[in-house]
Design a protein around this motif. Structure first.
Motif, short mmCIF file in Angstrom:
data_model
loop_
_atom_site.label_atom_id
_atom_site.label_comp_id
_atom_site.label_asym_id
_atom_site.label_seq_id
_atom_site.Cartn_x
_atom_site.Cartn_y
_atom_site.Cartn_z
N ASP A 41 0.81 -1.22 0.00
CA ASP A 41 0.00 0.00 0.00
C ASP A 41 0.85 1.27 0.00
OD1 ASP A 41 -2.26 -1.46 -0.10
OD2 ASP A 41 -2.96 -1.02 1.93
N CYS A 42 1.71 1.42 1.01
CA CYS A 42 2.46 2.67 1.15
C CYS A 42 3.90 2.58 0.64
CB CYS A 42 2.48 3.12 2.62
SG CYS A 42 3.48 2.07 3.71
N GLY A 43 4.38 1.36 0.30
CA GLY A 43 5.73 1.22 -0.23
C GLY A 43 6.81 1.09 0.83
N HIS A 44 6.43 0.99 2.11
CA HIS A 44 7.42 0.82 3.19
C HIS A 44 8.26 -0.43 2.95
CE1 HIS A 44 9.15 0.36 7.17
NE2 HIS A 44 8.67 -0.87 7.20
N LEU A 45 9.57 -0.33 3.20
CA LEU A 45 10.49 -1.46 3.06
C LEU A 45 11.11 -1.76 4.41
CD1 LEU A 45 11.60 -3.22 0.66
CD2 LEU A 45 13.63 -1.75 0.73
N GLU A 46 11.04 -3.03 4.82
CA GLU A 46 11.61 -3.41 6.11
C GLU A 46 13.14 -3.37 6.05
OE1 GLU A 46 10.36 -4.78 9.52
OE2 GLU A 46 9.36 -3.04 8.64
N GLU A 47 13.74 -2.58 6.93
CA GLU A 47 15.19 -2.41 6.96
C GLU A 47 15.77 -2.86 8.29
OE1 GLU A 47 15.75 1.74 6.26
OE2 GLU A 47 15.75 1.50 4.07
N CYS A 48 17.05 -3.21 8.24
CA CYS A 48 17.76 -3.56 9.47
C CYS A 48 17.87 -2.30 10.34
CB CYS A 48 19.15 -4.10 9.14
SG CYS A 48 20.18 -4.39 10.59
N PRO A 49 17.52 -2.37 11.62
CA PRO A 49 17.61 -1.19 12.48
C PRO A 49 19.04 -0.70 12.70
CG PRO A 49 17.14 -3.15 13.79
CD PRO A 49 17.03 -3.56 12.35
N ASN A 50 20.03 -1.56 12.46
CA ASN A 50 21.43 -1.18 12.67
C ASN A 50 22.08 -0.59 11.43
OD1 ASN A 50 21.45 -2.12 15.38
ND2 ASN A 50 21.71 -4.21 14.64
N CYS A 51 22.04 -1.35 10.31
CA CYS A 51 22.79 -0.94 9.12
C CYS A 51 21.93 -0.44 7.98
CB CYS A 51 23.71 -2.06 8.64
SG CYS A 51 22.89 -3.64 8.39
N LYS A 52 20.60 -0.42 8.18
CA LYS A 52 19.67 0.14 7.21
C LYS A 52 19.63 -0.59 5.88
CE LYS A 52 18.71 3.22 10.26
NZ LYS A 52 17.48 3.05 11.07
N ASN A 53 20.11 -1.83 5.83
CA ASN A 53 19.98 -2.65 4.63
C ASN A 53 18.64 -3.38 4.64
OD1 ASN A 53 22.63 -2.59 3.07
ND2 ASN A 53 23.35 -3.01 5.13
N ALA A 54 18.13 -3.69 3.46
CA ALA A 54 16.86 -4.40 3.38
C ALA A 54 16.99 -5.77 4.03
CB ALA A 54 16.44 -4.55 1.92
N LEU A 55 16.01 -6.13 4.86
CA LEU A 55 16.02 -7.43 5.51
C LEU A 55 15.56 -8.51 4.54
CD1 LEU A 55 14.50 -6.45 8.97
CD2 LEU A 55 16.86 -7.11 8.51
N VAL A 56 16.19 -9.68 4.62
CA VAL A 56 15.91 -10.79 3.72
C VAL A 56 15.00 -11.79 4.42
CG1 VAL A 56 16.95 -12.69 2.41
CG2 VAL A 56 18.12 -10.48 2.56
N TYR A 57 13.96 -12.22 3.72
CA TYR A 57 12.98 -13.15 4.30
C TYR A 57 13.43 -14.59 4.11
CZ TYR A 57 8.60 -15.78 4.79
OH TYR A 57 7.64 -16.68 5.17
N HIS A 58 13.40 -15.39 5.20
CA HIS A 58 13.69 -16.82 5.16
C HIS A 58 12.41 -17.57 5.49
CE1 HIS A 58 18.25 -16.86 5.09
NE2 HIS A 58 17.95 -15.58 5.17
N GLU A 59 11.89 -18.29 4.50
CA GLU A 59 10.59 -18.92 4.65
C GLU A 59 10.59 -20.05 5.67
OE1 GLU A 59 7.14 -20.27 1.57
OE2 GLU A 59 9.03 -21.35 1.43
N LYS A 60 11.68 -20.81 5.72
CA LYS A 60 11.71 -21.98 6.61
C LYS A 60 11.59 -21.61 8.08
CE LYS A 60 14.18 -25.10 3.49
NZ LYS A 60 15.36 -25.95 3.28
N THR A 61 12.12 -20.45 8.45
CA THR A 61 12.07 -20.02 9.85
C THR A 61 11.08 -18.88 10.06
OG1 THR A 61 13.91 -18.49 9.46
CG2 THR A 61 14.45 -20.70 10.27
N LEU A 62 10.47 -18.39 8.97
CA LEU A 62 9.51 -17.27 9.03
C LEU A 62 10.12 -16.05 9.72
CD1 LEU A 62 6.24 -19.20 9.99
CD2 LEU A 62 7.02 -18.51 7.71
N THR A 63 11.39 -15.78 9.40
CA THR A 63 12.10 -14.66 10.01
C THR A 63 12.73 -13.78 8.95
OG1 THR A 63 14.04 -16.10 10.26
CG2 THR A 63 12.61 -15.85 12.19
N LEU A 64 13.06 -12.54 9.36
CA LEU A 64 13.76 -11.59 8.51
C LEU A 64 15.20 -11.49 9.00
CD1 LEU A 64 11.03 -8.79 8.36
CD2 LEU A 64 11.57 -10.46 6.58
N HIS A 65 16.16 -11.56 8.07
CA HIS A 65 17.57 -11.60 8.44
C HIS A 65 18.32 -10.44 7.80
CE1 HIS A 65 17.93 -16.08 9.67
NE2 HIS A 65 16.66 -15.74 9.63
N CYS A 66 19.30 -9.91 8.52
CA CYS A 66 20.31 -9.03 7.94
C CYS A 66 21.58 -9.85 7.81
CB CYS A 66 20.56 -7.80 8.81
SG CYS A 66 21.89 -6.76 8.16
#
Length: 292
Positions: A41-66
């Motif tokens: 909707d708004c175009g927000h992109l999930e970023e790492c709070p430390n280094c501001k890189n886009a977080l990568v989605y891992h389906e097997k663990t349902l988590t976002l990784h930097c």
């Protein structure tokens, strides 16, 4: 896209995987399932709070990784900016391609499917069965080139657009390494959204790549026409890292002025990624004439 295919693999690529009699190698330059997660909707992109890189989605663990500072967080289901429940996955990583290949080959597929990247690199891959290897560049040394009759490079556009002057050259060398290693009769598929990019246009005319790249480097002052020296400094405090790099840059500039050296100094420049191994990084770049 015009044919309604919004997946990571072209129809020709899917058919080639099904038809392959021997091993298949699929090169993907990204870990994870999706290379970024955002709001539809708004175009927000999930970023790492430390280094501001886009977080990568891992389906097997349902988590976002930097993958730079190893930060992890649960997958978002609601946009933190506009509170929409619509989230969108962008890009394709090794996990996503692995899932796609399993779907294409089906449950009764006669090939063993193996993912090779920095998070999944089993020491023993010996098997008599034909296999599909999906991996990053580190997987190249584990390919049975004499038994591989299909090689696929996925999404080379993203790798070429990295803000680094050697990015296109590295893709060019990767393509020619595959040409050198693969069997003469093996099929080689290169997927790109922009088929008019320099590398695609140069495949049948290699001199075009060298000529165009050298002209660009001459105009911009990059090797082999100038030497480059990089000085980088890291600190757990971003402001301290920037100030110290600025201080060193001023000291170097003062010394160059005093000695009348014809050296171009750039910086301080924020490095990419900005935050890595627990520190914020800045760099100074010195461009030196070849006769210095």
């Amino acid at each position: 896209r015009l044919g309604g295919n919004y997946g990571a693999l072209a129809e020709e690529t899917k058919q080639a995987i099904v038809d392959a009699k021997q091993d298949v190698f699929i090169y993907v330059n990204r870990l994870g399932f999706a290379t970024s997660v955002g709001c539809n909707d708004c175009g927000h992109l999930e970023e790492c709070p430390n280094c501001k890189n886009a977080l990568v989605y891992h389906e097997k663990t349902l988590t976002l990784h930097c993958h730079y500072c190893r930060t992890q967080k649960p997958m978002i289901l609601v946009c933190p900016k506009c509170h929409s429940s619509l989230t969108k996955l962008y890009g394709a990583g090794t996990e996503f391609i692995e899932k796609e290949v399993r779907r294409i080959l089906g449950a009764n597929g006669h090939k063993e499917i193996i993912r090779l990247d920095s998070e999944n690199f089993p020491p023993d891959l010996e098997t008599e069965k034909s296999r599909v290897v999906i991996g990053t560049k580190m997987a190249l040394r584990r390919i049975r080139w004499d038994k591989t009759d299909l090689v696929i490079l996925i999404d080379i556009d993203r790798q070429m657009n990295i803000p680094e002057y050697l990015a296109q050259e590295e893709v060019w060398h990767l393509i020619h390494e595959v040409y050198y290693r693969k069997q003469a009769e093996a099929k080689f598929i290169i997927q790109a959204f922009e088929k008019t990019n320099l590398i695609c246009r140069s495949l049948s005319e290699p001199d075009r790549f060298y000529r165009t790249t050298l002209n660009s480097r001459r105009a911009l002052g990059y090797p082999p026409y100038l030497y480059l020296t990089r000085y980088f400094y890291g600190n757990i405090n971003a402001m301290a890292a920037q100030k110290e790099t600025q201080r060193v840059a001023e000291d170097i500039q003062h010394g160059l002025t005093k000695s009348q050296k014809k050296i171009i100094l750039l910086g301080p420049i924020e490095m990419h990624p900005k935050f890595y191994r627990g520190q914020f990084w800045y760099e100074i770049i010195a461009k030196l004439p070849v006769d210095t």
